[in-house]
Design an enzyme around this catalytic site. Structure first.
Site, mmCIF file in Angstrom:
data_model
loop_
_atom_site.group_PDB
_atom_site.id
_atom_site.type_symbol
_atom_site.label_atom_id
_atom_site.label_comp_id
_atom_site.label_asym_id
_atom_site.label_seq_id
_atom_site.Cartn_x
_atom_site.Cartn_y
_atom_site.Cartn_z
ATOM 1 N N HIS A 148 0.804 -1.234 0.000
ATOM 2 C CA HIS A 148 0.000 0.000 0.000
ATOM 3 C C HIS A 148 0.838 1.286 0.000
ATOM 4 C CE1 HIS A 148 -3.458 -2.448 0.127
ATOM 5 N NE2 HIS A 148 -3.620 -2.569 1.419
ATOM 6 N N HIS A 219 -9.908 2.029 0.418
ATOM 7 C CA HIS A 219 -9.802 0.919 1.360
ATOM 8 C C HIS A 219 -10.898 0.927 2.434
ATOM 9 C CE1 HIS A 219 -7.757 -2.394 3.303
ATOM 10 N NE2 HIS A 219 -6.723 -2.293 2.505
ATOM 11 N N GLU A 356 -11.524 -3.498 -2.950
ATOM 12 C CA GLU A 356 -10.541 -2.500 -3.380
ATOM 13 C C GLU A 356 -10.379 -2.586 -4.893
ATOM 14 O OE1 GLU A 356 -6.993 -3.205 -0.733
ATOM 15 O OE2 GLU A 356 -8.442 -4.538 0.198
HETATM 16 C C1 GLA Z 1 -5.131 -5.384 1.727
HETATM 17 C C2 GLA Z 1 -4.200 -6.523 1.741
HETATM 18 C C3 GLA Z 1 -4.365 -7.271 3.023
HETATM 19 C C4 GLA Z 1 -4.143 -6.365 4.206
HETATM 20 C C5 GLA Z 1 -5.068 -5.179 4.110
HETATM 21 C C6 GLA Z 1 -4.780 -4.137 5.159
HETATM 22 O O1 GLA Z 1 -6.384 -5.761 1.456
HETATM 23 O O2 GLA Z 1 -4.325 -7.369 0.641
HETATM 24 O O3 GLA Z 1 -3.468 -8.363 3.082
HETATM 25 O O4 GLA Z 1 -2.821 -5.917 4.218
HETATM 26 O O5 GLA Z 1 -4.972 -4.572 2.867
HETATM 27 O O6 GLA Z 1 -4.727 -4.663 6.441
#
Ligand code: GLA
Length: 391
Positions: A148, A219, A356
């Site tokens: 991220h 998110h 997402e």
């Molecule tokens: C995304 C990732 C997950 C986790 C979340 C945040 O969806 O794929 O593995 O890291 O973000 O916690």
């Protein structure tokens, strides 16, 4: 005369007291029973802080259909989504914190945030572009990946607040050349618009002055029963995707694009999330549940349906549409009850789900995936819509 005056004063005091109660205590899930236009659900003062020398604030978008969305310019976070259930009773369906500090704290799992420069993982925090290797700060310790956008990605930055109306807000930021290891000075904006038919539209635009890679996502964690009201295993999910991108143990795509048919990842017809989550299936054990990228059918660059979520208990129905080719369905596997949410309760394991919309994880290292390269002179554009209704 005096008695009448005293009575009036008493009535005023009493009604003021109940205002306060209805704002922060009584009513469904801490919401006022009948939210008046001038009554705020979240306490704006808890969002009026200075972070990295910049002012943060809270903004409210509303429409005539009784929907409200709260946004802060820290991380372009959607701090609350208030939408009626089948009885017309409003509830907050987005997980989050009561004050801006929660979003800035280390343990924040990206609640409501805009994620960038690169949503999801880049293998080993390393990629090559035009013959040059870029090393990015690693922030996924156990897996040695960048996740991220790194330790101080866009979800951790204070954005500039631009045009603001009753139902829309524009936020923007400038990410300097070399920010979190990425080349190019990037200018990015997001506009959130709440429509009269209960859709929250997000339009992202970006330009760069050097070739770079970019993968923006939103998110928000949804719980259509209401935030803090248990887990989402009873929600019915449909994903408009016949394929997904399998991952290895470090959650990096193997490069394959595999059919979902015959696997617990087949959500082509609406299925309860909890139905197959404990099946003995390697991909589910790697993800500790669902945490994968699905390849959206159609993919003609237009606004396509990514998926839908339905909660029978409240009748709330969410449709997610996007111009992106993929969607990461993550069902809150890392939530463990240690975070305290807006209404004071703890967010339990799988207490929220994320859809997402994005390009595929690790695309800069995957030749077969749609490109995430952004060149100077080209504009990045993404539109994603969260549309709510009841059934
Ligand atoms: C995304 C990732 C997950 C986790 C979340 C945040 O969806 O794929 O593995 O890291 O973000 O916690």
């Amino acid at each position: 005369m005096k008695t009448i005056r005293n009575l009036l004063i008493l009535t005023l005091i009493l009604s003021c007291g109940s205002c306060k109660n209805s704002k922060f205590g009584r009513g469904l899930r801490g919401l006022p029973e009948n939210p008046a236009a001038d009554e705020w659900y979240l306490d704006a003062e808890g969002f009026r802080k200075t972070i990295d020398g910049k002012k943060t604030d809270l903004y409210r978008l509303s429409n005539d259909a009784g929907m409200e969305v709260y946004v802060t310019n820290f991380g372009a976070v959607i701090a609350a989504i208030i939408v009626p259930d089948k009885e017309g009773i409003p509830g907050d369906v987005a997980l989050g914190f009561k004050e801006v500090e929660g979003y800035a704290a280390e343990g924040d799992p990206y609640f409501g945030a805009v994620v960038g420069r690169y949503g999801n993982r880049i293998d080993g925090g390393r990629f090559e572009l035009d013959g040059q290797v870029y090393e990015l700060p690693i922030n996924e310790a156990g897996n040695d990946n960048q996740l991220h956008g790194g330790p101080k990605g866009f979800s951790e930055m204070v954005w500039e607040t631009g045009e603001l109306t009753n139902n829309s807000i524009e936020l923007s930021l400038v990410s300097p050349d070399g920010d979190m290891g990425y080349p190019g000075r990037l200018e990015l904006s997001v506009r959130y618009t709440l429509t009269q038919d209960n859709a929250l539209e997000m339009v992202y635009k970006a330009v760069t002055d050097k070739p770079t890679v970019l993968n923006i996502t939103q998110h928000t964690y949804f719980n259509l029963k209401g935030e803090g009201r248990g887990n989402i295993l009873d929600h019915e999910l449909m994903l408009n995707a016949d394929h997904f991108t399998p991952v290895n143990q470090r959650l990096i795509p193997t490069g394959e694009i595999s059919p979902v048919e015959g696997t617990p990842l087949d959500f082509t017809t609406a299925t309860k999330i909890g139905k197959r989550i404990d099946d003995d299936y390697e991909q589910l054990s790697f993800g500790r549940g669902y945490d994968h990228n699905w390849v959206i059918n159609a993919g003609d660059g237009g606004l396509n349906l990514a998926g839908t979520v339905y909660c029978e208990e409240t009748g709330r129905f969410l449709e997610v549409l996007t111009t992106e080719p993929g969607v990461q369905f993550y069902c809150g596997n890392f939530l463990d009850g240690s975070l305290t949410g807006k209404s004071g309760g703890s967010y339990e394991h799988r207490g929220g789900l994320c859809l997402e919309t994005q390009h595929f994880p690790d695309s800069p290292n995957q030749e077969g995936f749609p490109s995430t390269v952004l060149n100077p002179g080209k504009e990045y554009y993404q539109k994603t819509v969260f549309r709510f209704s009841v059934k």
